[in-house]
Design a protein around this motif. Sequence first.
Motif, PDB file in Angstrom:
ATOM      1  N   TRP A 207       0.708  -1.193  -0.027  1.00 60.02           N
ATOM      2  CA  TRP A 207      -0.030   0.110   0.052  1.00 60.02           C
ATOM      3  C   TRP A 207       0.936   1.299  -0.054  1.00 60.02           C
ATOM      4  CZ3 TRP A 207      -5.003   0.339  -1.333  1.00 60.02           C
ATOM      5  CH2 TRP A 207      -5.700  -0.916  -1.054  1.00 60.02           C
ATOM      6  N   ASP A 208       1.769   1.348   0.856  1.00 58.93           N
ATOM      7  CA  ASP A 208       2.684   2.531   0.954  1.00 58.93           C
ATOM      8  C   ASP A 208       3.553   2.485  -0.448  1.00 58.93           C
ATOM      9  OD1 ASP A 208       2.227   2.700   3.379  1.00 58.93           O
ATOM     10  OD2 ASP A 208       3.824   1.752   4.327  1.00 58.93           O
ATOM     11  N   PHE A 209       3.750   1.489  -0.811  1.00 59.36           N
ATOM     12  CA  PHE A 209       4.819   1.649  -2.278  1.00 59.36           C
ATOM     13  C   PHE A 209       3.816   2.147  -3.280  1.00 59.36           C
ATOM     14  CE2 PHE A 209       6.580   0.309  -6.206  1.00 59.36           C
ATOM     15  CZ  PHE A 209       8.005   0.543  -5.809  1.00 59.36           C
ATOM     16  N   ILE A 210       2.734   1.703  -3.382  1.00 58.35           N
ATOM     17  CA  ILE A 210       1.602   1.993  -4.335  1.00 58.35           C
ATOM     18  C   ILE A 210       1.310   3.569  -4.308  1.00 58.35           C
ATOM     19  CG2 ILE A 210      -0.759   1.890  -5.169  1.00 58.35           C
ATOM     20  CD1 ILE A 210      -0.247  -1.148  -4.515  1.00 58.35           C
ATOM     21  N   LYS A 211       1.100   3.833  -2.988  1.00 61.27           N
ATOM     22  CA  LYS A 211       0.877   5.514  -2.925  1.00 61.27           C
ATOM     23  C   LYS A 211       2.060   6.387  -3.025  1.00 61.27           C
ATOM     24  CE  LYS A 211      -2.816   4.594   0.681  1.00 61.27           C
ATOM     25  NZ  LYS A 211      -3.235   4.750   2.009  1.00 61.27           N
ATOM     26  N   LYS A 212       3.173   6.104  -2.526  1.00 63.33           N
ATOM     27  CA  LYS A 212       4.299   6.781  -2.846  1.00 63.33           C
ATOM     28  C   LYS A 212       4.834   6.743  -4.336  1.00 63.33           C
ATOM     29  CE  LYS A 212       9.146   6.813  -1.247  1.00 63.33           C
ATOM     30  NZ  LYS A 212      10.373   6.000  -0.593  1.00 63.33           N
ATOM     31  N   ASN A 213       4.628   5.846  -4.998  1.00 64.69           N
ATOM     32  CA  ASN A 213       4.884   6.148  -6.542  1.00 64.69           C
ATOM     33  C   ASN A 213       3.950   6.290  -7.473  1.00 64.69           C
ATOM     34  OD1 ASN A 213       7.833   4.909  -6.876  1.00 64.69           O
ATOM     35  ND2 ASN A 213       7.013   3.900  -5.057  1.00 64.69           N
ATOM     36  N   LYS A 214       2.763   6.905  -6.908  1.00 65.98           N
ATOM     37  CA  LYS A 214       1.779   7.398  -7.427  1.00 65.98           C
ATOM     38  C   LYS A 214       1.060   6.753  -8.385  1.00 65.98           C
ATOM     39  CE  LYS A 214       3.707  12.209  -7.088  1.00 65.98           C
ATOM     40  NZ  LYS A 214       3.993  13.421  -7.776  1.00 65.98           N
ATOM     41  N   PHE A 215       0.877   5.483  -8.211  1.00 65.22           N
ATOM     42  CA  PHE A 215       0.287   4.443  -8.913  1.00 65.22           C
ATOM     43  C   PHE A 215      -1.270   4.749  -8.986  1.00 65.22           C
ATOM     44  CE2 PHE A 215       3.812   1.881  -8.353  1.00 65.22           C
ATOM     45  CZ  PHE A 215       4.069   0.876  -9.428  1.00 65.22           C
ATOM     46  N   PHE A 216      -1.774   5.449  -8.038  1.00 63.20           N
ATOM     47  CA  PHE A 216      -3.191   5.875  -7.856  1.00 63.20           C
ATOM     48  C   PHE A 216      -3.443   7.256  -8.771  1.00 63.20           C
ATOM     49  CE2 PHE A 216      -4.575   3.778  -3.608  1.00 63.20           C
ATOM     50  CZ  PHE A 216      -4.445   2.536  -3.998  1.00 63.20           C
ATOM     51  N   GLY A 217      -2.390   7.725  -9.212  1.00 57.84           N
ATOM     52  CA  GLY A 217      -2.326   8.726  -9.894  1.00 57.84           C
ATOM     53  C   GLY A 217      -1.843   8.894 -11.380  1.00 57.84           C
TER      54      GLY A 217
ATOM     55  N   ARG B  94      -3.104  10.658  -0.651  1.00 58.10           N
ATOM     56  CA  ARG B  94      -3.599  11.026   0.425  1.00 58.10           C
ATOM     57  C   ARG B  94      -5.011  10.710   0.397  1.00 58.10           C
ATOM     58  NH1 ARG B  94      -2.452  17.295   0.300  1.00 58.10           N
ATOM     59  NH2 ARG B  94      -1.866  16.371  -1.949  1.00 58.10           N
ATOM     60  N   GLU B  95      -5.710  10.678  -0.821  1.00 55.73           N
ATOM     61  CA  GLU B  95      -7.200  10.193  -0.940  1.00 55.73           C
ATOM     62  C   GLU B  95      -7.149   8.786  -1.757  1.00 55.73           C
ATOM     63  OE1 GLU B  95      -9.682  11.709   0.457  1.00 55.73           O
ATOM     64  OE2 GLU B  95      -9.407  13.810   0.690  1.00 55.73           O
ATOM     65  N   VAL B  96      -7.880   7.879  -1.330  1.00 56.68           N
ATOM     66  CA  VAL B  96      -8.184   6.628  -1.882  1.00 56.68           C
ATOM     67  C   VAL B  96      -9.469   6.658  -2.284  1.00 56.68           C
ATOM     68  CG1 VAL B  96      -8.187   4.124  -1.705  1.00 56.68           C
ATOM     69  CG2 VAL B  96      -6.481   5.453  -0.546  1.00 56.68           C
ATOM     70  N   PRO B  97      -9.683   6.607  -3.577  1.00 56.23           N
ATOM     71  CA  PRO B  97     -11.027   6.979  -4.177  1.00 56.23           C
ATOM     72  C   PRO B  97     -11.917   5.313  -4.499  1.00 56.23           C
ATOM     73  CG  PRO B  97      -9.603   6.708  -5.963  1.00 56.23           C
ATOM     74  CD  PRO B  97      -8.709   6.345  -4.924  1.00 56.23           C
ATOM     75  N   CYS B  98     -13.144   5.574  -4.429  1.00 49.37           N
ATOM     76  CA  CYS B  98     -14.011   4.498  -5.072  1.00 49.37           C
ATOM     77  C   CYS B  98     -15.138   5.135  -5.666  1.00 49.37           C
ATOM     78  CB  CYS B  98     -14.599   3.548  -3.929  1.00 49.37           C
ATOM     79  SG  CYS B  98     -15.628   4.262  -2.807  1.00 49.37           S
ATOM     80  N   PHE B  99     -15.795   4.464  -6.506  1.00 47.62           N
ATOM     81  CA  PHE B  99     -17.035   5.002  -7.111  1.00 47.62           C
ATOM     82  C   PHE B  99     -18.329   4.080  -7.074  1.00 47.62           C
ATOM     83  CE2 PHE B  99     -19.943   6.108 -10.769  1.00 47.62           C
ATOM     84  CZ  PHE B  99     -19.708   7.444 -10.510  1.00 47.62           C
ATOM     85  N   GLY B 100     -19.348   4.663  -6.406  1.00 54.46           N
ATOM     86  CA  GLY B 100     -20.725   3.853  -6.464  1.00 54.46           C
ATOM     87  C   GLY B 100     -21.611   4.068  -7.164  1.00 54.46           C
ATOM     88  N   LEU B 101     -21.594   2.955  -8.282  1.00 58.00           N
ATOM     89  CA  LEU B 101     -22.802   2.966  -9.158  1.00 58.00           C
ATOM     90  C   LEU B 101     -23.565   1.946  -9.099  1.00 58.00           C
ATOM     91  CD1 LEU B 101     -23.885   3.777 -12.034  1.00 58.00           C
ATOM     92  CD2 LEU B 101     -22.084   2.510 -13.116  1.00 58.00           C
ATOM     93  N   THR B 102     -22.909   0.748  -8.721  1.00 56.27           N
ATOM     94  CA  THR B 102     -23.636  -0.526  -8.662  1.00 56.27           C
ATOM     95  C   THR B 102     -24.617  -0.938  -7.360  1.00 56.27           C
ATOM     96  OG1 THR B 102     -21.928  -1.831 -10.111  1.00 56.27           O
ATOM     97  CG2 THR B 102     -23.686  -3.157  -9.124  1.00 56.27           C
ATOM     98  N   GLY B 103     -25.808  -1.108  -7.520  1.00 50.81           N
ATOM     99  CA  GLY B 103     -26.800  -1.511  -6.351  1.00 50.81           C
ATOM    100  C   GLY B 103     -27.477  -2.467  -6.571  1.00 50.81           C
ATOM    101  N   PRO B 104     -28.310  -3.082  -5.380  1.00 54.35           N
ATOM    102  CA  PRO B 104     -28.899  -4.134  -5.518  1.00 54.35           C
ATOM    103  C   PRO B 104     -30.057  -4.367  -6.646  1.00 54.35           C
ATOM    104  CG  PRO B 104     -28.650  -3.266  -3.180  1.00 54.35           C
ATOM    105  CD  PRO B 104     -28.282  -2.254  -4.302  1.00 54.35           C
TER     106      PRO B 104
ATOM    107  N   ALA C   7     -11.469   3.235   1.192  1.00 53.64           N
ATOM    108  CA  ALA C   7     -11.966   4.637   0.487  1.00 53.64           C
ATOM    109  C   ALA C   7     -12.039   5.608   1.220  1.00 53.64           C
ATOM    110  CB  ALA C   7     -12.774   4.568  -0.434  1.00 53.64           C
ATOM    111  N   SER C   8     -11.447   6.816   1.006  1.00 56.87           N
ATOM    112  CA  SER C   8     -11.629   7.871   1.614  1.00 56.87           C
ATOM    113  C   SER C   8     -12.224   9.019   1.009  1.00 56.87           C
ATOM    114  CB  SER C   8     -10.182   8.815   2.200  1.00 56.87           C
ATOM    115  OG  SER C   8      -9.637   9.035   1.077  1.00 56.87           O
TER     116      SER C   8
END
Length: 824
Positions: A160-170, A237-247, A290-291
């Motif tokens: 988790w730290d490596f992914i965030k530090k190296n901007k894999f989420f960005g 600093r922000e971990v995203p998710c996207f809420g589309l799918t519902g029951p 997610a934050s």
Amino acid sequence: MSIAIPFLVLLVVSLAAAYHRLRLAVWVAIGATALVAAWLLGASTVASIVAGALLALAAIPLLLPAIRLPLITAPLLKFYTRILPPLSETERVALEAGTVGFEGELFSGKPDWNALLSQPKPTLREDEQAFLDGPVEELCAMVNDWEITHVRADLPPELWDFIKKNKFFGMIVPKEYGGLGLTALANHKVIQKLAAVSSVVSSTVGVPNSLGPAELLMHYGTQEQKDYYLPRLADGREVPCFGLTGPWAGSDATSIPDYGIVCMGDWNGARVVGVKLTFDKRYITLAPVASLIGLAFRMYDPDGLIGDKRDIGITLALVPRDTDGVEIGRRHFPLNSPFQNGPIHGKEVFIPLSQLIGGEAYAGKGWQMLVECLSIGRSITLPSTASGGAKMAAVVTGAYARIRKQFGLSIGRFEGVEEALARIAGNAYAASALSEASAAAVARGELPAVPSTISKYHCTEMGREAAKDAMDIHGGKGIILGPKNYLGRGWQASPIAITVEGANIMTRSLMIFGQGAILCHPWVLKEMKAATLPDPGERLREFDRNLFGHIGFAISNAVRSWWFGLTGARIGSAPGDTYTRRYYRKLNRYSAALALMADTSMLLLGGKLKFKESLSGRLGDVLSHLYIASAMLKRYEDEGRPASDQPLLAWSFHNSVHKMEIALSSALRNFPIRPVGWLLWMLVFPWGRRAQAPSDRLGHKTAALLMSPNDARDRLARGIFLTPCANNPAGRIASYLPQVVLAEPVERKFLKALKNSDIEALDFAAQLDEGVREGWITAEERKQLEALREMTIDAISVDDFEAWELRSAGYYSDRIEAARRDAA
């Protein structure tokens, strides 16, 4: 005979004009000239006059607008508007959201191959290649998939730290906002490489760079939203998710019951206009960690606080996790591929209008935003994941099939295993070409609505087929889970890709041809728009232009389809070299057949076609395999036409052509109007179906490429993580192949001598000792055989465990709690 000549001349000229799509005036001029020439050469005068009269009778009303518009076009426009199926706002937005690339040429019946071949070869920037060779390679080396999937059911903290530090989420966030600014092609390469070692890691990295807050903010966010959120998303600093799918609505955003009511509320100590949200979402990747939550909901304004419209429509918002009323549920557990996934709920969660993505200006435009961004995300994450898995399966299974021996023979030499190896190789080659083609389209700035659905559906299906065949070849090695198993988790995870971002059944039967038939067709969408123009005069003129263009298009495709079927597509201009020219001609044939079938189906079935899902699915298969085959030919050209790739290209191409003929014949045999089906059959298959599945001889050549070191195998393996290390058993086995091939002659010599000897040693080491003493092998060759034995043991070994190691933590928690109760 002289009586028939003018009519034959007119027929031949008409067929040639239709084949080459000459303008009506040109056809008339050539036809008249040919009739005069035939008469001068002795054709019957009366017959020539009759043929000329027929030509004039057909041409004059069509060439003169004063006759054509009121007598022909106006009645047809009236009929057309009566049968035109109504387009809902949802369908209209979906059709207008995407762009049309080369798939439009495939729907034309006469593809302009120069448009494909002139596209630049997909290449990475220096910084993108450096990221792949540096942080991506390092991350792959850190991955221990067994620890992730079995021990932790999560990534370890250091990942988790490596992914965030190296901007894999960005990765997709522009550099000016602190991201990496990678192109869609580089995004594809990263996900493909990660997927070869862990589907959990590739999902974790892929989702924030697909449909989600970052993508939506980049396209639609206000400047204030971009300035605040994009840097925070880029550095983790922000971990995203996207809420589309519902029951209740799945991924159908137009039917979601989640709602937001415009009202006054408190936000950061101020009284502001905002939205009170109530929602129930599930299957949301990264939700548990997610934050920042992206949320799709239907927005209402009952009190008219922001306008006169009560039902504003689908809207997208950003909801911080710590907002009052937001509840992150417990985790889902997706098929032993435990990426972070779970439900989110909210009841009367208040957010200000400034949290709507794009602000108040984009309220109600969520469906359009989703459709546009879905085509981008669908083009990359899942196809790249499937491509990485298929390529890994091909390369490693080829090595395993050479190393693993039964009955004294490498199992890859058995014809049954060869068939499976050929399928793996062909699917990996096709999936690699297809996934790169769709990513390259996005990188060129396109919004590939139709290619994205083709790529998502077929890459994930080919990935599943490759995983299945690899599991069959590995046998027990594949089914015993543990750190040494590099296939089991991928096999378990393959249905996940099939299911998410639209289940494949629906993608095939509704979306591919359903969108393609209108969006990619050169005339249909233009006709539909012309028929709805407000000005009557302009409406009639525009409809006239498009209608007769469409009629000429349909006639041309009927002639081209019949001619290609009659000649087996062996005649006609085509690009390529002497090896591939025949392939382009075949695609010309099936392009014409698809266009003919599409026009006939839309004309005769009209709005009912959307409910004929079997027919739609089969025609979608034809369009898909035309696109896949085109992508493979483009890849072959981009690679410099390597001769060693020809078996891979040939197997994959013939497989696609075979599937196209099956789809076309099934569509024709089951066409709802049977006499029309029979007529179309004579045009499409005048000699019956001829295409065959790839031959055994071709399969043998294709399988052999996977089982020996060569440049074709290296090209197929390009872009996946094969570095041999402790956490990468697949990479180790792939690395053994050159040494195994070099040791095989020594092994055969030793076994032959051992078989013909009378020594009694049963232990392998003792047999080697005897072999050296007897002179069968040298001391150096003994070392080769010892290394071969060690490599073979590593390749075929499986894991075993103490019983307690396989029990879940919950088992022990329950026993401890029970002991406490007993003690009390």
